[in-house]
Write a protein that holds these residues in place. Sequence first.
Motif, short mmCIF file in Angstrom:
data_model
loop_
_atom_site.label_atom_id
_atom_site.label_comp_id
_atom_site.label_asym_id
_atom_site.label_seq_id
_atom_site.Cartn_x
_atom_site.Cartn_y
_atom_site.Cartn_z
N TYR A 18 -59.34 24.33 64.55
CA TYR A 18 -58.54 25.44 64.02
C TYR A 18 -58.23 26.46 65.10
O TYR A 18 -57.09 26.93 65.23
CB TYR A 18 -59.29 26.10 62.86
CG TYR A 18 -58.68 27.42 62.43
CD1 TYR A 18 -57.52 27.46 61.67
CD2 TYR A 18 -59.27 28.63 62.80
CE1 TYR A 18 -56.96 28.67 61.28
CE2 TYR A 18 -58.72 29.84 62.42
CZ TYR A 18 -57.56 29.85 61.66
OH TYR A 18 -57.01 31.04 61.30
N LEU A 72 -55.86 20.31 59.50
CA LEU A 72 -56.83 20.77 58.51
C LEU A 72 -56.98 19.78 57.36
O LEU A 72 -58.08 19.53 56.87
CB LEU A 72 -56.43 22.14 57.97
CG LEU A 72 -56.52 23.32 58.94
CD1 LEU A 72 -56.04 24.60 58.28
CD2 LEU A 72 -57.95 23.51 59.46
N ASN A 115 -64.33 21.51 62.66
CA ASN A 115 -63.15 22.05 61.98
C ASN A 115 -62.76 23.40 62.56
O ASN A 115 -61.58 23.68 62.79
CB ASN A 115 -63.46 22.19 60.48
CG ASN A 115 -62.19 22.33 59.66
OD1 ASN A 115 -61.09 22.09 60.14
ND2 ASN A 115 -62.35 22.71 58.41
N PHE A 128 -59.04 16.83 58.65
CA PHE A 128 -60.47 17.13 58.70
C PHE A 128 -61.06 17.21 57.29
O PHE A 128 -62.21 16.82 57.07
CB PHE A 128 -60.73 18.42 59.46
CG PHE A 128 -61.07 18.20 60.90
CD1 PHE A 128 -62.38 18.04 61.30
CD2 PHE A 128 -60.08 18.11 61.85
CE1 PHE A 128 -62.71 17.81 62.63
CE2 PHE A 128 -60.38 17.89 63.18
CZ PHE A 128 -61.70 17.74 63.58
#
Length: 401
Positions: free
Chosen positions: A276, A43, A272, A46
């Motif tokens: 995830y 995360l 993203n 990104f």
Amino acid sequence: MNFSLYIAKRYIRSKSKNNAINFITIIAIVGIVLGAASLFIVLSGFAGLRDFTLEFSSIIDPDLKAETTIGKSFILSDTQDQQLRAIDGVADFSRIIEERVIASSDGNNHPAYIKGVDEKYNKITAIDSVIPYGSWLNPNTPQIVVGWAISNRLSVFVNDYSKTITISVPKPGKGQVSSQSQALNQVNTINVGIYDINEELNNKYIFASIETARQLLNYQPNQITSLEFKLTDTADENTVKAKIKSILGDTTVIKNKDQLNDAIYKMLNTENLAVYLIFTLVLIIALFNVIGSIVMMILDKKKTLSTLYNIGASVTDIRNIFFYQGVLMTFIGGFLGLVIGYIIVQLQASFSLIMITPSLPYPVALHFKNVVIVMLTISVLGIIASKIAASRITRDLVKTK
């Protein structure tokens, strides 16, 4: 202290006589640690890519941009100009004329967009900061500033007065034409600067004075295609947008930086979300080890559980012992994973351990929302896994036969 929580803490700290159960418990915690660390690192990566991607395009993006929804251009009256300048929160604004054109030089042609700007444009954006060669154009002159890709395609550099760049646009109208002058409006210009933002923008815009663009397109003095605004630091964006729209009318649309880069945001957000979900699936698989560890612990502590039941503990209390144990394992593993992930991301940000190119480190960004996302994901999945494992305890299991 809560009875079930107290026993759960004791079970977390104590070792089982069965080494296999200890090994499974360690594997479960390590899986959570690695899963949480991996999710946080990805995360953060990104987030870094998003900031890096938008960093350069936002250089020429205004705080707000007003465009017409009817046709390509609109008339900005002197009264509207004065009203816009009086809006609290508007530091300044620039008039823009933008149109698709063909740029030509020495037989080389390149499709691009001319962006005619007034003398205030370089105060609205930071265009001056991305011109490594030459300088910004002067108003009321046939000067232009082009991107690296356009410069290479047309084989022009800066201040080369032996090479003019002809900018052409089709004339509006109908019927047959017998010459190029009847078909095209053209202006001859001199390149005085080269900007370098990113590959897409370097290939797209030719900046010119608004007078040059107006001459090319035969626009009226107050006719423009858009307005670009710079807001003050204390401005309320929504309030300013509403005031601008009330002045310009319902036929205009006001966009902020996010909306101007809507396609990029959608692409980055989709990627993203996909990553995830993939790493959340990895976490779900890791939490199966938590379920297995708790079930093994239940079987190992069966005699102890029967004793607790006989001295008055209810089945719900005993279930809560292992529910709390699973939750504690998840929280501890998630916290350790976040600490490890934070350290790795911070090392990358500080020392550039991983490089994309010899001069470009892989971008990362530490955002608090990513900490919240990881802990929330770990917490929800951990509670579900712990609930599933604790539900295996029944009255028949704990009562003495």
